[in-house]
Design a protein around this motif. Structure first.
Motif, PDB file in Angstrom:
ATOM      1  N   ALA A 144       0.808  -1.220   0.000  1.00 24.37           N
ATOM      2  CA  ALA A 144       0.000   0.000   0.000  1.00 24.37           C
ATOM      3  C   ALA A 144       0.837   1.264   0.000  1.00 24.37           C
ATOM      4  O   ALA A 144       0.299   2.368  -0.102  1.00 24.37           O
ATOM      5  CB  ALA A 144      -0.917   0.002   1.230  1.00 24.37           C
TER       6      ALA A 144
ATOM      7  N   THR B  78      -4.903  -7.552  -2.128  1.00 26.03           N
ATOM      8  CA  THR B  78      -5.934  -6.562  -1.841  1.00 26.03           C
ATOM      9  C   THR B  78      -5.345  -5.157  -1.816  1.00 26.03           C
ATOM     10  O   THR B  78      -5.923  -4.216  -2.380  1.00 26.03           O
ATOM     11  CB  THR B  78      -6.609  -6.877  -0.493  1.00 26.03           C
ATOM     12  OG1 THR B  78      -7.286  -8.137  -0.596  1.00 26.03           O
ATOM     13  CG2 THR B  78      -7.603  -5.794  -0.115  1.00 26.03           C
ATOM     14  N   ASN B  79      -4.191  -4.995  -1.189  1.00 25.73           N
ATOM     15  CA  ASN B  79      -3.560  -3.678  -1.132  1.00 25.73           C
ATOM     16  C   ASN B  79      -2.971  -3.280  -2.480  1.00 25.73           C
ATOM     17  O   ASN B  79      -3.037  -2.108  -2.877  1.00 25.73           O
ATOM     18  CB  ASN B  79      -2.468  -3.672  -0.058  1.00 25.73           C
ATOM     19  CG  ASN B  79      -3.051  -3.609   1.344  1.00 25.73           C
ATOM     20  OD1 ASN B  79      -4.238  -3.377   1.519  1.00 25.73           O
ATOM     21  ND2 ASN B  79      -2.222  -3.820   2.340  1.00 25.73           N
TER      22      ASN B  79
ATOM     23  N   ALA C 279      -4.108  -4.140  -5.388  1.00 28.32           N
ATOM     24  CA  ALA C 279      -5.212  -3.817  -6.295  1.00 28.32           C
ATOM     25  C   ALA C 279      -5.776  -2.431  -6.030  1.00 28.32           C
ATOM     26  O   ALA C 279      -6.414  -1.835  -6.910  1.00 28.32           O
ATOM     27  CB  ALA C 279      -6.312  -4.864  -6.162  1.00 28.32           C
ATOM     28  N   SER C 280      -5.528  -1.897  -4.836  1.00 30.60           N
ATOM     29  CA  SER C 280      -6.039  -0.561  -4.494  1.00 30.60           C
ATOM     30  C   SER C 280      -5.097   0.558  -4.917  1.00 30.60           C
ATOM     31  O   SER C 280      -5.443   1.737  -4.787  1.00 30.60           O
ATOM     32  CB  SER C 280      -6.282  -0.476  -2.975  1.00 30.60           C
ATOM     33  OG  SER C 280      -7.241  -1.414  -2.565  1.00 30.60           O
ATOM     34  N   ARG C 281      -3.932   0.220  -5.408  1.00 32.56           N
ATOM     35  CA  ARG C 281      -2.960   1.241  -5.795  1.00 32.56           C
ATOM     36  C   ARG C 281      -3.457   2.019  -7.012  1.00 32.56           C
ATOM     37  O   ARG C 281      -3.908   1.432  -8.002  1.00 32.56           O
ATOM     38  CB  ARG C 281      -1.600   0.612  -6.113  1.00 32.56           C
ATOM     39  CG  ARG C 281      -0.914  -0.065  -4.942  1.00 32.56           C
ATOM     40  CD  ARG C 281       0.471  -0.560  -5.344  1.00 32.56           C
ATOM     41  NE  ARG C 281       1.342   0.545  -5.697  1.00 32.56           N
ATOM     42  CZ  ARG C 281       2.115   1.205  -4.843  1.00 32.56           C
ATOM     43  NH1 ARG C 281       2.121   0.851  -3.561  1.00 32.56           N
ATOM     44  NH2 ARG C 281       2.868   2.201  -5.248  1.00 32.56           N
ATOM     45  N   THR C 282      -3.352   3.338  -6.950  1.00 32.51           N
ATOM     46  CA  THR C 282      -3.797   4.164  -8.074  1.00 32.51           C
ATOM     47  C   THR C 282      -2.807   4.145  -9.232  1.00 32.51           C
ATOM     48  O   THR C 282      -3.158   4.539 -10.348  1.00 32.51           O
ATOM     49  CB  THR C 282      -4.008   5.619  -7.608  1.00 32.51           C
ATOM     50  OG1 THR C 282      -2.776   6.120  -7.064  1.00 32.51           O
ATOM     51  CG2 THR C 282      -5.101   5.691  -6.548  1.00 32.51           C
TER      52      THR C 282
ATOM     53  N   SER D 175      -8.301 -11.641  -6.812  1.00 31.63           N
ATOM     54  CA  SER D 175      -8.188 -10.186  -6.910  1.00 31.63           C
ATOM     55  C   SER D 175      -8.891  -9.631  -8.142  1.00 31.63           C
ATOM     56  O   SER D 175      -9.029  -8.409  -8.287  1.00 31.63           O
ATOM     57  CB  SER D 175      -6.709  -9.765  -6.951  1.00 31.63           C
ATOM     58  OG  SER D 175      -6.083 -10.230  -8.143  1.00 31.63           O
TER      59      SER D 175
ATOM     60  N   GLN E  89     -11.984  -7.236  -7.448  1.00 35.29           N
ATOM     61  CA  GLN E  89     -11.596  -5.912  -6.959  1.00 35.29           C
ATOM     62  C   GLN E  89     -10.984  -5.081  -8.073  1.00 35.29           C
ATOM     63  O   GLN E  89     -11.296  -3.897  -8.233  1.00 35.29           O
ATOM     64  CB  GLN E  89     -10.616  -6.043  -5.796  1.00 35.29           C
ATOM     65  CG  GLN E  89     -10.194  -4.693  -5.211  1.00 35.29           C
ATOM     66  CD  GLN E  89      -9.141  -4.823  -4.133  1.00 35.29           C
ATOM     67  OE1 GLN E  89      -8.796  -5.928  -3.710  1.00 35.29           O
ATOM     68  NE2 GLN E  89      -8.609  -3.695  -3.688  1.00 35.29           N
TER      69      GLN E  89
ATOM     70  N   GLU F 198     -12.188  -1.588  -9.523  1.00 37.33           N
ATOM     71  CA  GLU F 198     -11.260  -0.456  -9.444  1.00 37.33           C
ATOM     72  C   GLU F 198     -10.990   0.145 -10.819  1.00 37.33           C
ATOM     73  O   GLU F 198     -10.346   1.181 -10.943  1.00 37.33           O
ATOM     74  CB  GLU F 198      -9.925  -0.915  -8.832  1.00 37.33           C
ATOM     75  CG  GLU F 198     -10.005  -1.364  -7.385  1.00 37.33           C
ATOM     76  CD  GLU F 198      -9.950  -0.220  -6.403  1.00 37.33           C
ATOM     77  OE1 GLU F 198      -9.825   0.941  -6.848  1.00 37.33           O
ATOM     78  OE2 GLU F 198     -10.048  -0.476  -5.194  1.00 37.33           O
TER      79      GLU F 198
ATOM     80  N   ARG G  66      -9.220  -1.332 -13.189  1.00 39.37           N
ATOM     81  CA  ARG G  66      -7.881  -1.736 -13.658  1.00 39.37           C
ATOM     82  C   ARG G  66      -7.946  -2.792 -14.752  1.00 39.37           C
ATOM     83  O   ARG G  66      -6.957  -3.050 -15.438  1.00 39.37           O
ATOM     84  CB  ARG G  66      -7.045  -2.286 -12.489  1.00 39.37           C
ATOM     85  CG  ARG G  66      -6.885  -1.318 -11.332  1.00 39.37           C
ATOM     86  CD  ARG G  66      -6.140  -0.078 -11.757  1.00 39.37           C
ATOM     87  NE  ARG G  66      -6.178   0.952 -10.719  1.00 39.37           N
ATOM     88  CZ  ARG G  66      -5.938   2.214 -10.920  1.00 39.37           C
ATOM     89  NH1 ARG G  66      -5.678   2.633 -12.153  1.00 39.37           N
ATOM     90  NH2 ARG G  66      -5.986   3.087  -9.936  1.00 39.37           N
TER      91      ARG G  66
END
Length: 505
Positions: free
Chosen positions: A10, A32-33, A35-38, A55, A58, A62, A64
């Motif tokens: 993250a 999970t972390n 996949a949340s990266r911009t 993943s 998600q 997101e 992606r």
């Protein structure tokens, strides 16, 4: 080490090369972390899915992954995520409508803009749960068709769908013009009469607690009526008759309607159930006369909810401050008060009233400054987070009221760094101050070092970028895994340390 890798995943300072490296060792938590990266690229997203298939959903939500990246036979749940967002392919819907996993067909049934042939397939699904899910979200014409479904569970879903035509909703309530339902979830599984034990210990039992059927499918029909009563598309004429219904839940649902006639409101105001009266008290449909009557209700929650009514007269509201626990919140009526009303509230001799107006963050400077000097700590505590206050005003608040206002002063977004350093050293200490300062954008290293001594503030402070890099590195080995993970996610963690941690994997 696992929690450290989760934190690193993250960390916004992680380079693209190190993201690639983490993908190769990722598990569900790390993925999970990641996949949340911009800054995750499309190629990295695809690589992550290939490493951790779970993943995919998600990443699809997101944004992606696109339709070009998804094979629905390999990642059906990701395909469903894209269909749910309206960016999937029609042929996927046809494939998934025949999926052997019921939960996937159910998820598909909740998607909008499905091809008509897919809708027909789902409407004829052998599992009633799939058909019911379709009924909750489908278009008016399909909802009208499903309103005559022989399974009462499907009718219940139609009753909750706001796209269902009003005439159909009225028919579901009255039963007129529709054939009687023949089945429900209860009699599909048990021989009527049957009442499901609320304390049922059967692990394979999916019936709701208290569900019952004596041949009339009464518990499901009751749920259908409640859904229709809560549905704003249901004509008011079809539901006002429930004002004296023996079911508390149906009267409660009626009390939430925003189109109630005043006569119905007046009947509900004398309902024996406090929850019914409480929901009514906050309902914009009630008039001033009923507002004044409810202000004297014997139940404290009714009076508290009445204070949240958007049109409560100010004289009633000021009375409620003495009889109801309103709490530290900006009430709708206070938020819409005119300048003259704000002036009057700020001059009230009652500190509870002044506290209400002190919650506003758009106060005229003169009123704001006067309230900042208020002799009552409750008023000052409400005003302290106001971003326009000066350092001198904030310090004066602390000098006059001490520990009672300390945490709120620390939460002020414009509190200067020097003040924050003083607040964490205040005697007597207030533990909530440490958490407020730990997350504050203006916190300095000296202030954060003090916050690290507090058990609850320590994980928050470990993630603050103002913490000295050597200290962040030391916190990686903290006995509390939350502290170590927060430190690993801190963008001020030295790049060499980040690289070493990732490359050790």
């Amino acid at each position: 080490m696992h929690h450290i890798l989760c934190g690193l995943a993250a960390n916004p300072a992680l380079s693209s090369e190190l993201v690639d490296r983490l993908i190769t060792v990722a598990d569900d938590d790390i993925a999970t972390n990641l996949a949340s990266r911009t800054d995750l690229s499309r190629a990295q997203a695809v690589a992550l899915v290939e490493r951790v298939g779970e993943s995919a959903v998600q990443l699809a939500y997101e944004g992606r992954l696109t339709a070009d990246d998804i094979d629905p036979s390999v990642w059906p749940d990701a395909a469903l995520a894209l269909l749910d967002q309206g960016v999937g392919r029609p042929e996927w819907a046809r494939l998934l409508a025949a999926d052997p996993v019921r939960e996937r067909r159910e998820k598909l049934a909740a998607c909008r803009s499905l091809p008509s042939d897919v809708v027909d397939t789902l409407a004829a699904d052998p599992d009633v749960r799939v058909v019911a899910e379709l009924a909750w979200w489908t278009t008016p014409d399909v909802a009208e068709r499903l309103a005559a479904h022989p399974q009462s569970e499907v009718r219940r879903a139609v009753a909750g769908n706001e796209a269902t035509p009003p005439a159909v909703l009225a028919a579901l309530v009255t039963g007129e013009g529709l054939p009687a339902a023949r089945r429900c979830l209860v009699c599909d599984r048990e021989e009527p009469p049957f009442v499901h034990d609320p304390q049922c210990l059967r692990l394979d039992c999916g019936l709701p607690p208290g569900a019952s059927c004596d041949g009339s499918h009464e518990s499901t029909v009751h749920d259908m009526l409640e859904a229709a009563l809560r549905n704003p598309a249901t004509p008011i004429e079809a539901v006002v008759g429930f004002v004296d219904h023996p079911s508390m839940m149906l009267r409660w649902a009626l009390a939430t309607r925003r189109d109630l006639p005043q006569q119905t409101c007046a009947r509900l105001a004398s309902d024996p159930t406090p929850g019914v009266r409480a929901d009514l008290a906050e309902n914009p449909a009630i008039d001033d006369a009923l507002i004044r009557a409810l202000a004297g209700d014997r139940d404290p929650d009714v009076r508290r909810r009445l204070a949240h009514h958007p049109r409560v007269p100010l004289d009633v509201l000021t009375h409620l401050t003495r009889t109801a626990k309103i709490g530290a919140t900006l009430l709708p009526r206070i938020a819409t008060s005119s300048p003259a009303e704000v002036e009057g509230l700020a001059k009230s001799p009652d500190p509870a009233v002044r506290m209400l107006v002190a919650q506003r963050r758009d106060l005229p400077p003169g009123i704001r400054d006067r309230l900042a000097d208020d002799p009552d700590a409750k008023v000052v505590k409400a005003l302290a987070p106001h971003p326009a206050l000066t350092e001198a005003q904030l310090r004066a608040m602390v000098d006059r009221h001490g520990a009672r206002v300390l945490a709120k002063v620390a939460s002020n977004p414009d509190a200067p760094p020097t003040l924050l350093e003083d607040l964490v050293r205040h005697e007597p200490a207030v533990r909530k101050v440490f958490r407020e300062v730990a997350r504050h954008r203006g916190a300095t290293a000296p202030a954060l070092l003090v916050c690290l001594a507090d058990e609850r503030a320590r994980p928050v402070a470990a993630g603050n970028p103002a913490l000295p890099p050597p200290v962040i590195a030391e916190l990686l080995a903290d006995a509390d895994w939350r502290v170590g993970e927060a430190a690993a996610a801190n963008p001020s963690l030295p790049p060499a340390v980040i690289s070493d941690l990732v490359c050790q994997q």
